[in-house]
Design a protein around this motif. Structure first.
Motif, PDB file in Angstrom:
ATOM      1  N   THR A   1      -0.252   6.661   9.690  1.00 54.24           N
ATOM      2  CA  THR A   1       0.310   5.665   8.782  1.00 54.24           C
ATOM      3  C   THR A   1       0.791   4.437   9.544  1.00 54.24           C
ATOM      4  O   THR A   1       0.565   3.296   9.125  1.00 54.24           O
ATOM      5  CB  THR A   1       1.464   6.279   7.978  1.00 54.24           C
ATOM      6  OG1 THR A   1       1.018   7.460   7.310  1.00 54.24           O
ATOM      7  CG2 THR A   1       1.986   5.301   6.952  1.00 54.24           C
ATOM      8  N   VAL A   2       1.439   4.651  10.691  1.00 53.06           N
ATOM      9  CA  VAL A   2       1.887   3.519  11.517  1.00 53.06           C
ATOM     10  C   VAL A   2       0.683   2.767  12.086  1.00 53.06           C
ATOM     11  O   VAL A   2       0.703   1.530  12.199  1.00 53.06           O
ATOM     12  CB  VAL A   2       2.808   4.025  12.635  1.00 53.06           C
ATOM     13  CG1 VAL A   2       3.180   2.896  13.583  1.00 53.06           C
ATOM     14  CG2 VAL A   2       4.074   4.645  12.049  1.00 53.06           C
TER      15      VAL A   2
ATOM     16  N   LEU B   1       9.854   4.535   7.277  1.00 46.39           N
ATOM     17  CA  LEU B   1       8.684   3.691   7.490  1.00 46.39           C
ATOM     18  C   LEU B   1       8.815   2.349   6.787  1.00 46.39           C
ATOM     19  O   LEU B   1       8.310   1.335   7.278  1.00 46.39           O
ATOM     20  CB  LEU B   1       7.419   4.410   7.019  1.00 46.39           C
ATOM     21  CG  LEU B   1       6.938   5.562   7.900  1.00 46.39           C
ATOM     22  CD1 LEU B   1       5.661   6.152   7.348  1.00 46.39           C
ATOM     23  CD2 LEU B   1       6.718   5.098   9.334  1.00 46.39           C
ATOM     24  N   LEU B   2       9.469   2.323   5.653  1.00 45.82           N
ATOM     25  CA  LEU B   2       9.628   1.064   4.938  1.00 45.82           C
ATOM     26  C   LEU B   2      10.750   0.207   5.511  1.00 45.82           C
ATOM     27  O   LEU B   2      10.786  -1.002   5.272  1.00 45.82           O
ATOM     28  CB  LEU B   2       9.913   1.326   3.457  1.00 45.82           C
ATOM     29  CG  LEU B   2       8.734   1.803   2.612  1.00 45.82           C
ATOM     30  CD1 LEU B   2       9.186   2.046   1.186  1.00 45.82           C
ATOM     31  CD2 LEU B   2       7.614   0.781   2.640  1.00 45.82           C
ATOM     32  N   LEU B   3      11.660   0.827   6.259  1.00 50.72           N
ATOM     33  CA  LEU B   3      12.819   0.090   6.742  1.00 50.72           C
ATOM     34  C   LEU B   3      12.417  -1.059   7.667  1.00 50.72           C
ATOM     35  O   LEU B   3      12.882  -2.189   7.513  1.00 50.72           O
ATOM     36  CB  LEU B   3      13.781   1.040   7.454  1.00 50.72           C
ATOM     37  CG  LEU B   3      15.080   0.417   7.966  1.00 50.72           C
ATOM     38  CD1 LEU B   3      15.881  -0.147   6.800  1.00 50.72           C
ATOM     39  CD2 LEU B   3      15.900   1.446   8.742  1.00 50.72           C
ATOM     40  N   GLY B   4      11.539  -0.755   8.637  1.00 46.69           N
ATOM     41  CA  GLY B   4      11.135  -1.785   9.593  1.00 46.69           C
ATOM     42  C   GLY B   4      10.460  -2.977   8.944  1.00 46.69           C
ATOM     43  O   GLY B   4      10.922  -4.130   9.110  1.00 46.69           O
TER      44      GLY B   4
ATOM     45  N   GLY C   1      -4.920   4.412   6.143  1.00 48.56           N
ATOM     46  CA  GLY C   1      -3.753   5.017   5.514  1.00 48.56           C
ATOM     47  C   GLY C   1      -4.117   6.201   4.644  1.00 48.56           C
ATOM     48  O   GLY C   1      -3.402   7.207   4.611  1.00 48.56           O
ATOM     49  N   MET C   2      -5.244   6.113   3.941  1.00 47.42           N
ATOM     50  CA  MET C   2      -5.686   7.244   3.126  1.00 47.42           C
ATOM     51  C   MET C   2      -6.085   8.434   3.985  1.00 47.42           C
ATOM     52  O   MET C   2      -5.891   9.594   3.597  1.00 47.42           O
ATOM     53  CB  MET C   2      -6.863   6.817   2.245  1.00 47.42           C
ATOM     54  CG  MET C   2      -6.523   5.778   1.198  1.00 47.42           C
ATOM     55  SD  MET C   2      -5.265   6.347   0.037  1.00 47.42           S
ATOM     56  CE  MET C   2      -6.093   7.756  -0.680  1.00 47.42           C
ATOM     57  N   SER C   3      -6.641   8.153   5.178  1.00 40.03           N
ATOM     58  CA  SER C   3      -7.012   9.268   6.064  1.00 40.03           C
ATOM     59  C   SER C   3      -5.794   9.990   6.608  1.00 40.03           C
ATOM     60  O   SER C   3      -5.905  11.128   7.092  1.00 40.03           O
ATOM     61  CB  SER C   3      -7.864   8.743   7.222  1.00 40.03           C
ATOM     62  OG  SER C   3      -7.090   7.938   8.103  1.00 40.03           O
TER      63      SER C   3
ATOM     64  N   HIS D   1       0.824  -1.208   0.000  1.00 42.78           N
ATOM     65  CA  HIS D   1       0.000   0.000   0.000  1.00 42.78           C
ATOM     66  C   HIS D   1       0.857   1.257   0.000  1.00 42.78           C
ATOM     67  O   HIS D   1       0.615   2.194  -0.777  1.00 42.78           O
ATOM     68  CB  HIS D   1      -0.921  -0.017   1.224  1.00 42.78           C
ATOM     69  CG  HIS D   1      -1.589   1.287   1.496  1.00 42.78           C
ATOM     70  ND1 HIS D   1      -2.743   1.680   0.850  1.00 42.78           N
ATOM     71  CD2 HIS D   1      -1.277   2.303   2.343  1.00 42.78           C
ATOM     72  CE1 HIS D   1      -3.114   2.880   1.290  1.00 42.78           C
ATOM     73  NE2 HIS D   1      -2.233   3.270   2.194  1.00 42.78           N
ATOM     74  N   PHE D   2       1.868   1.274   0.831  1.00 43.57           N
ATOM     75  CA  PHE D   2       2.669   2.488   0.968  1.00 43.57           C
ATOM     76  C   PHE D   2       3.506   2.746  -0.284  1.00 43.57           C
ATOM     77  O   PHE D   2       3.661   3.897  -0.721  1.00 43.57           O
ATOM     78  CB  PHE D   2       3.553   2.392   2.205  1.00 43.57           C
ATOM     79  CG  PHE D   2       4.210   3.681   2.560  1.00 43.57           C
ATOM     80  CD1 PHE D   2       3.489   4.704   3.148  1.00 43.57           C
ATOM     81  CD2 PHE D   2       5.550   3.885   2.297  1.00 43.57           C
ATOM     82  CE1 PHE D   2       4.100   5.902   3.463  1.00 43.57           C
ATOM     83  CE2 PHE D   2       6.160   5.079   2.605  1.00 43.57           C
ATOM     84  CZ  PHE D   2       5.429   6.095   3.200  1.00 43.57           C
TER      85      PHE D   2
END
Length: 312
Positions: free
Chosen positions: A84-85, A220-223, A130-132, A63-64
């Motif tokens: 987002t988290v 955010l993508l790293l984790g 996520g969109m919100s 999604h991201f």
């Protein structure tokens, strides 16, 4: 003022990358769930949790990455990091609920319907939460029919994924199921994005607030990315997952003995002359035959002489 929405700002790069992440998460989740069905009860929750986290992280990462390619031409777009988290947390928890239900109760029709509905609604909730978290000088509106269609796709995809998780055990079948699941999940995302329309408000040239896609992409993508790599290492070094049950403990170079109507009888080795190119049959070892025990005529003892007083 109506904004111009572009969901493919980077061409096919973001859809393809998003699809691959969904496939990776799905494949790891399916294999971990399969492993939970073949292990002791003490390890089962751990494998189910690892599978749920893999699928949830893969869906969220998909999604991201896809959202990186989203832009509104008249206004910059930002993202609220806590929201987002939160969407990541919702994805993992809701997928986990479905995985644990089918992991402990099996793949009955009622179980799959319940677990698939819960998981599908969770995936749809992840998408719209996520969109919100999107920040821009405008208002997002959704077309109701398309939103309902995206939720239906999410429920069907989740139900099919849960069925595959407990019903498909081979490596290649699991890989095929994850490819199909990646198509369904990515299709659900872009169906939901097709329902969006943006109505701009106020100035359109300032900052949108929150973090820009580029500024929050790597943290955010790293984790989730590191987690998926570690989960892949766990799966890769578990021989029961890679080779299948009954294969990993067989000595290398030996094939399983097949029994049943489909097996072929093994012909006996042919023996012949050494000069003819074939080995001679081995000579059997000599066997020792003991001599027969001496026998006497009825009523006789100690030879054939006259009976003495002590003879019997």
């Amino acid at each position: 003022m109506q904004g111009t929405v572009d969901g493919f700002n980077y061409g096919v790069v973001t859809p393809v990358a998003a699809y691959l992440m969904a496939v990776l998460g799905g494949a790891l989740g399916l294999r971990c769930t399969t492993r939970s069905l073949r292990t002791e009860q003490g390890w089962k929750p751990g494998w189910l949790a690892l599978g749920a986290t893999s699928i949830g992280s893969g869906i969220w990462t998909m999604h991201f990455i896809a959202m990186i390619g989203f832009q509104v031409e008249e206004a910059p777009v930002g993202y609220d990091v806590p929201t987002t988290v939160l969407s990541l947390f919702v994805a993992i928890v809701m997928v986990g609920v479905g995985i644990f239900i089918v992991g402990y109760r099996g793949a009955t029709r009622a179980t799959l319907t319940t677990a698939g509905t819960i998981t599908g609604l969770g995936v749809a909730a992840m998408h719209y939460i996520g969109m919100s978290g999107m920040r821009l000088h405008g208002r997002l509106d959704y077309e109701t029919t398309t939103v309902v269609l995206s939720v239906v796709i999410a429920v069907v995809a989740a139900t099919a994924a849960l069925w595959a998780a407990v019903s498909i055990h081979g490596f290649l079948p699991s890989l095929g199921a994850s490819l199909v699941m990646g198509v369904a999940v990515t299709g659900m995302h872009y169906t939901g994005m097709a329902a969006i329309s943006v109505h701009l408000q106020g100035a359109t040239g300032g900052s949108a607030g929150g973090g820009s896609p580029a500024s929050i992409m790597f943290p955010l993508l790293l984790g989730p990315a590191v987690f998926l790599v570690l989960a892949g290492v766990v799966v890769m070094f578990d021989p029961l997952l890679v080779l299948g049950e009954g294969e990993w403990d067989r000595p290398m170079g030996k094939k399983p003995v097949r029994n049943g109507a489909g097996s072929r009888p093994v012909p006996p080795p042919a023996y012949g002359d050494v000069n003819g190119g074939r080995a001679q049959a081995p000579t059997p070892a000599p066997t020792y035959t003991p001599p027969p025990a001496p026998t006497s005529a009825p009523g006789s003892h100690r030879g054939a002489g006259p009976r003495g007083p002590y003879d019997w």
